[in-house]
Design a protein around this motif. Sequence first.
Motif, short mmCIF file in Angstrom:
data_model
loop_
_atom_site.label_atom_id
_atom_site.label_comp_id
_atom_site.label_asym_id
_atom_site.label_seq_id
_atom_site.Cartn_x
_atom_site.Cartn_y
_atom_site.Cartn_z
N GLU B 190 0.57 -1.28 0.15
CA GLU B 190 -0.26 -0.50 0.06
C GLU B 190 0.85 1.16 0.36
N GLU B 192 4.01 1.47 -0.88
CA GLU B 192 4.64 1.46 -2.13
C GLU B 192 3.46 2.70 -3.41
N GLY B 193 1.89 2.03 -3.39
CA GLY B 193 1.32 2.85 -3.84
C GLY B 193 1.34 3.98 -3.96
N PHE B 194 1.32 4.57 -3.32
CA PHE B 194 0.64 5.71 -2.69
C PHE B 194 2.66 6.69 -3.01
N ARG B 195 3.83 5.79 -2.93
CA ARG B 195 4.43 6.49 -3.33
C ARG B 195 4.84 6.78 -4.68
N GLN B 196 4.29 5.56 -5.04
CA GLN B 196 4.44 5.51 -6.61
C GLN B 196 3.30 6.86 -7.20
N ALA B 197 2.23 6.83 -6.67
CA ALA B 197 1.11 7.46 -7.01
C ALA B 197 1.79 8.99 -6.70
N ALA B 198 2.39 9.06 -6.01
CA ALA B 198 2.73 11.06 -5.56
C ALA B 198 3.20 11.45 -6.27
N LEU B 200 4.09 9.96 -9.64
CA LEU B 200 3.03 9.99 -11.38
C LEU B 200 2.79 11.53 -11.26
N LYS B 201 2.53 11.70 -10.10
CA LYS B 201 1.61 13.04 -9.90
C LYS B 201 2.55 14.33 -10.43
N GLU B 203 5.70 13.78 -11.46
CA GLU B 203 6.10 14.21 -12.62
C GLU B 203 5.11 14.60 -13.85
#
Lengths: 146, 320
Positions: B190, B192-198, B200-201, B203
């Motif tokens: 989870e 990891e998912g949040f981190r990825q999302a942040a 990506l945002k 970016e």
Amino acid sequence: MSWNWQTVTWAAIALLLFAAEAMAPGAFMLWLGLAAAVVFGLVLVFPGLTVLAQVAAFVLLSFVSIQVYRTWFRGRERQSDRPLLNRRADQLVGRVVTLERGIVQGSGRVQIADAYWDVTGPELPAGAAVRVIGTDGMTLRVEAVT
Amino acid sequence: MGATLLAAVLVFAGVVLLFKTVRMVPQGYQWTVERFGRYTHTMDPGLHFLIPVIYGVGRKINMMEQVLEVPSQDVITKDNAVVKVDGIVFFQVQDAAKAAYEVATLEIAILNLVMTNIRTAIGSMDLDESLSKRDEINTKVLNAVDAATHPWGLKVNRIELKDIQPPRDLVDSMARQMKAEREKRANILEAEGFRQAAILKAEGEKQSVILEAEGEKEAAFRQAEARERLAQAEAKATEVVSNAIAQGNVQAINYFIAQKYIEAFKSLAEAPNQKFVMMPMESAGIIGSLAGIGELAKEALERQPSPAPATPPLPPRSGG
């Protein structure tokens, strides 16, 4: 021809023994039945035989019938079409397998199905392909596949 | 009477002897034959005739593959956990004589061998290993038992551990451990998912700002280019006009200007809501343009005498 009690009795005994053999095959009623049938014939031909003589003939004839069968009919039996039943080692003859443990000092090991078998044969490294050519009790004799 | 008794005895003895003489071995079995109690040979399935009294049947050996249940037993692992283990053994007699006479109680012997070997195999592993490496245990036990039972004319084909049961409380803690492990994984995933999302945002935002800037830059370039082109065009137009003036007469220009001026005034006058009328910033312009017209007229008059040209009407005065 005299249809007295004796002849009827022997005929009945013969038939009953055959029936018993058919019901519960144990092979030995058959010889008794054959003997009874022959005695029935004797009593028909010689009506004057005593009961003791008849019985003695019956017992003797049952052994004679076995001997006759062993001498004349033994070779004509139908042979089994699965002669290797219950002989697991012999069933493996002709199989080609890989050595699991190399043959050192004339003995190695293979795995066939789930079981491990000891093998004897020429010196070969592990992993070599060998053909089973015979059995030595519980040890398989193998040769190298060329 | 005596003869009848004798006959009866004779029949009885005959039948018994015959029964002892003719032996039928069923398929799947082998019977050993003893001569006065000493083993002589083995009878295969089928019909056999033995000389009664002298020869007798010794043991009836089952030559089919047989299954033995290994009863459940407590085994201690290397890390001192007590587990309940049961199993199953598949074996087949290969040599009836050996199985008959080399060992007294075949099945008990096999079972004890298997049980002790299972203890040995599991005792050399810790609990986790013994739970996960059943194949290894099976193979170990099989090899040991197979080798040990060779003298008895047996082939042990398979040994399988059916069940390895750790004690209740251990099972519970194992389950808890697994649950915790999964929860940990879930939480990590989870996060990891949040981190990825942040990431990506961020970016995306960066990209959009860059694109916007690039667009502006491009637009500025284009505008500058357009202005340049306009200036060029104007310069060209000016050049053409000035060339025309140089080659021709200044009066032509004046004529054009005057015409445009008058047209402008006409449209002003025709405008539907004329609350007021825009006047040129410097009235001198009008006067100038009139002067231009005057010049025109003068020249024209000098060239050929004719009635005075009509002067353009004065711009209408606003009514307000």
